[in-house]
Write a protein that holds these residues in place. Sequence first.
Motif, PDB file in Angstrom:
ATOM      1  N   ALA A   1       0.854  -1.200   0.000  1.00 50.01           N
ATOM      2  CA  ALA A   1       0.000   0.000   0.000  1.00 50.01           C
ATOM      3  C   ALA A   1       0.888   1.247   0.000  1.00 50.01           C
ATOM      4  O   ALA A   1       2.042   1.205   0.435  1.00 50.01           O
ATOM      5  CB  ALA A   1      -0.901   0.005   1.230  1.00 50.01           C
ATOM      6  N   ARG A   2       0.332   2.345  -0.474  1.00 48.51           N
ATOM      7  CA  ARG A   2       1.108   3.581  -0.532  1.00 48.51           C
ATOM      8  C   ARG A   2       1.239   4.196   0.862  1.00 48.51           C
ATOM      9  O   ARG A   2       0.232   4.495   1.512  1.00 48.51           O
ATOM     10  CB  ARG A   2       0.430   4.570  -1.483  1.00 48.51           C
ATOM     11  CG  ARG A   2       1.226   5.840  -1.658  1.00 48.51           C
ATOM     12  CD  ARG A   2       0.642   6.720  -2.738  1.00 48.51           C
ATOM     13  NE  ARG A   2       1.336   7.993  -2.743  1.00 48.51           N
ATOM     14  CZ  ARG A   2       0.853   9.098  -3.282  1.00 48.51           C
ATOM     15  NH1 ARG A   2      -0.330   9.085  -3.882  1.00 48.51           N
ATOM     16  NH2 ARG A   2       1.544  10.212  -3.242  1.00 48.51           N
ATOM     17  N   ILE A   3       2.475   4.356   1.308  1.00 42.75           N
ATOM     18  CA  ILE A   3       2.761   4.941   2.621  1.00 42.75           C
ATOM     19  C   ILE A   3       3.731   6.092   2.420  1.00 42.75           C
ATOM     20  O   ILE A   3       4.798   5.909   1.836  1.00 42.75           O
ATOM     21  CB  ILE A   3       3.412   3.907   3.567  1.00 42.75           C
ATOM     22  CG1 ILE A   3       2.480   2.708   3.787  1.00 42.75           C
ATOM     23  CG2 ILE A   3       3.788   4.556   4.901  1.00 42.75           C
ATOM     24  CD1 ILE A   3       3.100   1.566   4.577  1.00 42.75           C
ATOM     25  N   GLU A   4       3.347   7.295   2.881  1.00 41.52           N
ATOM     26  CA  GLU A   4       4.221   8.463   2.785  1.00 41.52           C
ATOM     27  C   GLU A   4       4.622   8.896   4.187  1.00 41.52           C
ATOM     28  O   GLU A   4       3.761   9.072   5.054  1.00 41.52           O
ATOM     29  CB  GLU A   4       3.481   9.626   2.095  1.00 41.52           C
ATOM     30  CG  GLU A   4       3.005   9.309   0.685  1.00 41.52           C
ATOM     31  CD  GLU A   4       4.127   9.336  -0.344  1.00 41.52           C
ATOM     32  OE1 GLU A   4       5.238   9.813  -0.020  1.00 41.52           O
ATOM     33  OE2 GLU A   4       3.880   8.885  -1.471  1.00 41.52           O
ATOM     34  N   SER A   5       5.920   9.043   4.427  1.00 43.16           N
ATOM     35  CA  SER A   5       6.417   9.513   5.722  1.00 43.16           C
ATOM     36  C   SER A   5       7.375  10.666   5.469  1.00 43.16           C
ATOM     37  O   SER A   5       8.165  10.620   4.527  1.00 43.16           O
ATOM     38  CB  SER A   5       7.190   8.403   6.441  1.00 43.16           C
ATOM     39  OG  SER A   5       6.450   7.215   6.461  1.00 43.16           O
ATOM     40  N   LEU A   6       7.329  11.689   6.322  1.00 39.65           N
ATOM     41  CA  LEU A   6       8.217  12.843   6.119  1.00 39.65           C
ATOM     42  C   LEU A   6       9.617  12.581   6.632  1.00 39.65           C
ATOM     43  O   LEU A   6      10.588  13.078   6.068  1.00 39.65           O
ATOM     44  CB  LEU A   6       7.643  14.076   6.827  1.00 39.65           C
ATOM     45  CG  LEU A   6       6.335  14.622   6.281  1.00 39.65           C
ATOM     46  CD1 LEU A   6       6.028  15.966   6.928  1.00 39.65           C
ATOM     47  CD2 LEU A   6       6.389  14.758   4.773  1.00 39.65           C
ATOM     48  N   LEU A   7       9.723  11.825   7.720  1.00 44.47           N
ATOM     49  CA  LEU A   7      11.024  11.585   8.349  1.00 44.47           C
ATOM     50  C   LEU A   7      11.157  10.110   8.689  1.00 44.47           C
ATOM     51  O   LEU A   7      10.189   9.494   9.116  1.00 44.47           O
ATOM     52  CB  LEU A   7      11.123  12.365   9.672  1.00 44.47           C
ATOM     53  CG  LEU A   7      10.928  13.863   9.632  1.00 44.47           C
ATOM     54  CD1 LEU A   7      10.851  14.406  11.062  1.00 44.47           C
ATOM     55  CD2 LEU A   7      12.062  14.533   8.864  1.00 44.47           C
TER      56      LEU A   7
END
Length: 178
Positions: free
Chosen positions: A170-176
């Motif tokens: 699944a698409r997972i976006e994390s900044l750090l």
Amino acid sequence: MAVSIEAQAQLRRVIAEVPNYPKPGILFKDITPLLGSSPEFALAVVGMITPWRDAGITHVVGVESRGFIFGAPVALGLGAGFVPVRKPGKLPRTVLREAYALDYGTDSLEMHSDALHAGHRVLIVDDVLATGGTAFAASRLVQNAGAVVAGYTFLIELPALGARKLFNGARIESLLTY
Ligand code: AMP
């Protein structure tokens, strides 16, 4: 990454690391200095919104309680509704319920059973992706309601804990990442 290397460094400066909290062996990421500093709070929220601008998100699910802090402004930024996923006994009407494991304990999560339905495209938001148990339980609540999980957005990901394998690509976006 949705924010520049410079912006990542700026965010890291306002995240405190607290060893052995809330129990031995946990290095707790304390985001309260970030929340207290308007430029970094804004940078974090915009960074969590940006990858999802054209993703057709109808609803943002935020997990109690730090997921509420980020989820609500992310929802407004995306023109989406906000759905709270809460600890047991907090929601007043009929709920769906899922058990989950934290990296420091176990608990359950609840969502109003009429909050989402087929045709909704949902973004799940929290501050930290650790083992993934919390976000995965939230995803089951969304799917049990008949809606689709479009993906996940986190301020912080702890990749060493291997959460991504739970989410099957699944698409997972994390900044750090730490
Ligand atoms: P998990 O279910 O293991 O992915 O844990 C995610 C939830 O626990 C999030 O709601 C986080 O707020 C919290 N959490 C887990 N590990 C940490 C950590 N090292 N620092 C701060 N919060 C954490």
